[in-house]
Design a protein around this motif. Structure first.
Motif, mmCIF file in Angstrom:
data_model
loop_
_atom_site.group_PDB
_atom_site.id
_atom_site.type_symbol
_atom_site.label_atom_id
_atom_site.label_comp_id
_atom_site.label_asym_id
_atom_site.label_seq_id
_atom_site.Cartn_x
_atom_site.Cartn_y
_atom_site.Cartn_z
ATOM 1 N N SER A 110 0.834 -1.199 0.000
ATOM 2 C CA SER A 110 0.000 0.000 0.000
ATOM 3 C C SER A 110 0.872 1.254 0.000
ATOM 4 N N ASP A 111 1.881 1.283 0.886
ATOM 5 C CA ASP A 111 2.787 2.445 0.953
ATOM 6 C C ASP A 111 3.526 2.635 -0.360
ATOM 7 N N ASP A 112 3.992 1.522 -0.953
ATOM 8 C CA ASP A 112 4.710 1.606 -2.227
ATOM 9 C C ASP A 112 3.813 2.198 -3.315
ATOM 10 N N LEU A 113 2.566 1.728 -3.370
ATOM 11 C CA LEU A 113 1.647 2.215 -4.406
ATOM 12 C C LEU A 113 1.331 3.694 -4.221
ATOM 13 N N LYS A 114 1.326 4.158 -2.964
ATOM 14 C CA LYS A 114 1.010 5.565 -2.704
ATOM 15 C C LYS A 114 2.225 6.470 -2.876
ATOM 16 N N SER A 115 3.442 5.896 -2.783
ATOM 17 C CA SER A 115 4.641 6.734 -2.828
ATOM 18 C C SER A 115 5.259 6.838 -4.218
ATOM 19 N N VAL A 116 4.808 6.021 -5.158
ATOM 20 C CA VAL A 116 5.361 6.084 -6.516
ATOM 21 C C VAL A 116 4.279 6.538 -7.484
ATOM 22 N N ASP A 117 4.699 6.947 -8.650
ATOM 23 C CA ASP A 117 3.755 7.378 -9.677
ATOM 24 C C ASP A 117 3.372 6.162 -10.529
ATOM 25 N N VAL A 118 2.318 5.478 -10.107
ATOM 26 C CA VAL A 118 1.877 4.274 -10.814
ATOM 27 C C VAL A 118 1.509 4.614 -12.255
#
Length: 164
Positions: A110-118
């Motif tokens: 979840s943190d990874d998905l929110k911290s990068v520009d998917v």
């Protein structure tokens, strides 16, 4: 009193593989132009789905074969027909990620998905496809849960016990 030596319990050899955990997730992309969405079942749709899969994998730092796209819905309905409105694209997926000692794999995803520009990662994945479909699109929600192991595994274990 003397302590008797304890003989080690025999352990069946298992290949050393980094343990992984399956995590279920969904991403909602807002600002999506429904009319530019490819029709389900077409090569364009499969290409688009592949781009989304690669974009999610890149965002999470895993190989694309660890990501499975389960569903893609536009504006809360299955993508079949076309409409000419700006809508939300919801992508439901599962991903296999390395097991963490802290047991917070879902939080990490979840943190990874929110911290990068998917969206940027999906656009980058679509170098061979038209990425204008992604212009003006943002991620407005990412939800992730740890995948519950299916009951099938438990049944298999029971069968093995019966054979002994």
């Amino acid at each position: 009193s003397p302590i008797a030596p304890v003989s080690p319990t025999p352990v069946s050899p298992t290949p050393v593989v980094a343990e992984s955990v399956e995590v279920d997730g969904s991403l909602s992309f807002s600002g999506f132009q429904a009319e530019s969405f490819p029709t389900e079942g077409t090569p364009e749709y499969e290409g688009f789905k592949g781009d989304v899969k690669k974009g999610i994998a890149t965002s999470l730092g895993v190989d694309a074969d660890k990501v499975t796209i389960l569903a893609m819905t536009l504006g809360g309905r299955r993508v079949r027909g076309r409409s000419l409105t700006e809508t939300t694209l919801k992508v439901v997926f599962k991903v296999e990620v390395p097991k963490r000692s802290s047991g917070d794999e879902a939080t990490k995803v979840s943190d990874d998905l929110k911290s990068v520009d998917v969206v940027a990662n999906v656009k980058a994945a679509s170098s061979d496809n038209d990425d204008t479909i992604w212009s003006g699109v943002d991620v407005n929600d990412a939800s992730v849960t740890t995948h519950k192991p299916s009951e099938e595994n438990e049944e298999e274990e029971e069968e093995e016990e019966e054979e002994e």
